[in-house]
Design a protein around this motif. Structure first.
Motif: not given
Ligand SMILES: NC(=O)c1ccc[n+]([C@@H]2O[C@H](COP(=O)([O-])OP(=O)(O)OC[C@H]3O[C@@H](n4cnc5c(N)ncnc54)[C@H](OP(=O)(O)O)[C@@H]3O)[C@@H](O)[C@H]2O)c1
Length: 311
Positions: A156, A161, A178, A182, A282, A303
């Protein structure tokens, strides 16, 4: 000489070591472009450097401007630089010794790619370092092939990602670890299996994989050996994996430092434009709040990416 705002450190320390101050606008060399920065990505390397925990920057190198990720408009072009004109928007992962938390940044000719169409400047600034790290880890060091199985430890975060999506675009089967909140994000990004690392052990949850991309280190890295097939590979961005565990498990290991690469960045940009890679943001902060941005990245749940916006 014209002046600009920059975020620099004069000594190593906590976020209070970051100074928002006036410095001179630099002149591009023959092989460089000067970029009016529109947004700068924030990465863990920035706070590690600030704390004095990054081996290639020591006290004698200070003061330095922090930041390695930039999206900006070309303001001046060195005489030897091709494929770049004033006014164009570019992105770059900037090499060591230069910074991005500033109003004008210097980018080498071999570091930049054109900004992805359809992305915002904040999204574009979040891409270079994370994208290139994911690419080099999966493909240059891990030699990941279509049809292989890969586990991404830390799916994440900034690198993770993007790595999920690059591995899927390659045709690999992808698992990732994660936090519980998430799981949906990881699945939306294409993960075939998302494992809540707070509650499940990868050894129990996962069938063996050809490759692990370790973005966490420590115990997480050690536990990863248990799920790599004999002859497979564990690649880390964080720390050198144990040779003893590698030999015991018949697993190859690699530990690498990502290097700026404009050609690879252009390939990643194409994947963004083809909607194979989404950039997850984020939080966004103004340049003057770089200290708070670094505090959040280091200490709060991550994230996607944090970006500094220059208006
Ligand atoms: N060698 C290189 O060239 C290179 C390049 C880029 C990055 N790096 C390093 O690679 C690491 C990752 O970078 P990043 O930009 O992705 O960092 P990041 O954006 O801070 O993300 C870290 C992620 O790890 C997750 N996490 C923490 N503990 C975990 C665990 N035990 N299992 C699974 N996930 C866990 C966090 O999620 P939660 O908040 O939910 O825990 C967070 O999403 C950093 O240490 C960075 O310095 C190295």
């Amino acid at each position: 000489m014209a002046s600009m705002k920059a975020v620099r450190i004069h000594h190593f320390g906590d976020e209070g070591a970051l100074n928002y101050e006036d410095v001179s606008v630099p002149e591009p060399g023959r092989n460089q472009i000067l970029v009016k920065v529109l947004a700068a990505g924030v990465n863990p390397v920035d706070w590690k450097m600030r704390k004095g925990g990054y081996p290639s920057v020591d006290e004698a190198d200070l003061p330095i401007t922090l930041g390695r990720d930039v999206c900006g408009r070309v303001a001046a072009v060195g005489s030897d630089v091709e494929n770049c004109s004033e006014g164009e928007r570019i992105i770059a992962f900037i090499g060591e010794g230069r910074g991005a938390y500033e109003e004008y940044a210097l980018v080498e000719a071999n570091e930049f790619a054109h900004m992805p169409r359809f992305a915002t400047t904040n999204e574009a600034a979040a891409l270079p370092l994370a994208g290139i790290t994911a690419w080099q880890g999966l493909f240059d060091h891990g030699n990941l092939q279509a049809g292989q199985r890969v586990l991404i430890q830390g799916g994440s975060g900034g690198v993770g990602h993007i790595a999920i999506q690059l591995a899927k675009a390659k045709g690999a089967w992808v698992a990732t670890t994660v936090s519980g909140s998430d799981i949906e994000l990881a699945e939306m990004l294409g993960a075939d299996q998302a494992i809540n690392y707070h509650e499940e052990s990868i050894e129990e949850a996962l069938e063996p994989v050809d490759m692990v991309l370790d973005l966490i280190g420590g115990e997480t890295q050690e536990q990863s050996f248990a799920v790599v097939k004999s002859g497979g590979i564990l690649v880390s961005t964080v720390q050198e994996p144990s040779e003893a565990l590698a030999n015991l498990n018949g697993v190859r290991v690699a530990w690498f430092k990502a290097e700026p690469n404009g050609r690879q960045l252009a390939d990643i940009v194409k994947l963004v434009e083809d909607e194979k890679v989404k950039i997850v943001l984020n939080r966004i902060f103004p340049l003057s709040e770089a200290a708070e941005a670094q505090r959040v990245l280091e200490h709060e749940h991550s994230r996607g990416k944090i970006v500094l916006e220059l208006l």
